[in-house]
Design a protein around this motif. Structure first.
Motif, PDB file in Angstrom:
ATOM      1  N   ASP A 150     -10.101   6.511   3.858  1.00  0.00           N
ATOM      2  CA  ASP A 150      -9.292   5.740   2.910  1.00  0.00           C
ATOM      3  C   ASP A 150      -8.041   5.188   3.581  1.00  0.00           C
ATOM      4  O   ASP A 150      -7.734   3.997   3.456  1.00  0.00           O
ATOM      5  CB  ASP A 150      -8.910   6.615   1.712  1.00  0.00           C
ATOM      6  CG  ASP A 150      -8.014   5.883   0.731  1.00  0.00           C
ATOM      7  OD1 ASP A 150      -8.432   4.814   0.225  1.00  0.00           O
ATOM      8  OD2 ASP A 150      -6.887   6.358   0.481  1.00  0.00           O
ATOM      9  N   ARG A 167      -7.175   1.180   4.337  1.00  0.00           N
ATOM     10  CA  ARG A 167      -5.945   0.577   3.807  1.00  0.00           C
ATOM     11  C   ARG A 167      -5.075   0.013   4.922  1.00  0.00           C
ATOM     12  O   ARG A 167      -4.498  -1.073   4.790  1.00  0.00           O
ATOM     13  CB  ARG A 167      -5.197   1.600   2.963  1.00  0.00           C
ATOM     14  CG  ARG A 167      -5.952   1.889   1.655  1.00  0.00           C
ATOM     15  CD  ARG A 167      -5.490   3.128   0.961  1.00  0.00           C
ATOM     16  NE  ARG A 167      -4.103   3.033   0.520  1.00  0.00           N
ATOM     17  CZ  ARG A 167      -3.411   4.090   0.105  1.00  0.00           C
ATOM     18  NH1 ARG A 167      -3.958   5.290   0.066  1.00  0.00           N
ATOM     19  NH2 ARG A 167      -2.161   3.941  -0.272  1.00  0.00           N
ATOM     20  N   THR A 179      -6.667  -3.150   6.265  1.00  0.00           N
ATOM     21  CA  THR A 179      -6.415  -4.246   5.334  1.00  0.00           C
ATOM     22  C   THR A 179      -5.005  -4.796   5.539  1.00  0.00           C
ATOM     23  O   THR A 179      -4.808  -6.016   5.549  1.00  0.00           O
ATOM     24  CB  THR A 179      -6.592  -3.762   3.877  1.00  0.00           C
ATOM     25  OG1 THR A 179      -7.953  -3.366   3.690  1.00  0.00           O
ATOM     26  CG2 THR A 179      -6.237  -4.844   2.877  1.00  0.00           C
ATOM     27  N   GLU A 184       0.821  -1.215   0.000  1.00  0.00           N
ATOM     28  CA  GLU A 184       0.000   0.000   0.000  1.00  0.00           C
ATOM     29  C   GLU A 184       0.860   1.272   0.000  1.00  0.00           C
ATOM     30  O   GLU A 184       0.371   2.346   0.291  1.00  0.00           O
ATOM     31  CB  GLU A 184      -0.929   0.009   1.212  1.00  0.00           C
ATOM     32  CG  GLU A 184      -2.042  -0.992   1.141  1.00  0.00           C
ATOM     33  CD  GLU A 184      -3.092  -0.657   0.091  1.00  0.00           C
ATOM     34  OE1 GLU A 184      -3.259   0.531  -0.250  1.00  0.00           O
ATOM     35  OE2 GLU A 184      -3.751  -1.595  -0.389  1.00  0.00           O
TER      36      GLU A 184
END
Length: 129
Positions: A116, A120, A123, A26
């Motif tokens: 956002d 991320r 995750t 990421e």
């Protein structure tokens, strides 16, 4: 709830290594890793719990939010903690939710950025367990 926390059977070192790999996917990097147990013991405190704080950053996203509002810098870099739960002897990984922190700035335009980043990072954490 202001935080997100998960539990894993991995050792702390394994969890941190796995987390570092998922963060790279990421475009987040670990800027600094702070070993609280070691630091407190070096200062003469009897702190036995293995506890690491990772400061992580995605430079592009940091630039985006700081361009919008410099007060967000008070929350940067993002923090992820990895520690051994002394009651269960399992490793826990967690972070303060960026959406909860951004509420303190009270600027509507930043809520999407925070959501956002939060999604991320969650995750990344979930992939590392």
């Amino acid at each position: 709830m202001f935080h997100y926390t998960v539990e894993t059977e991995k050792s702390m070192d394994e969890a941190i290594q796995s987390l570092e790999e998922s963060l790279k996917e990421e475009q987040f990097g670990i800027l600094w890793q702070f070993d609280i147990k070691e630091t407190l013991q070096n200062k003469g405190f009897d702190f036995e719990q293995p506890y690491e704080v990772l400061e992580v950053c995605n430079p592009k996203e940091a630039n985006n939010v700081l361009t919008e509002n410099q007060l967000v810098g008070y929350f940067l870099p993002c923090k992820i903690v990895v520690y051994q739960d002394l009651e269960t002897n399992k490793t826990k990984i967690g972070l303060p939710k960026p959406t909860a922190l951004i509420e303190m700035v009270n600027e509507e335009s930043l809520k999407g950025f925070a959501a956002d980043i939060e999604n991320r990072l969650i995750t990344c954490i979930d992939k590392s367990i």
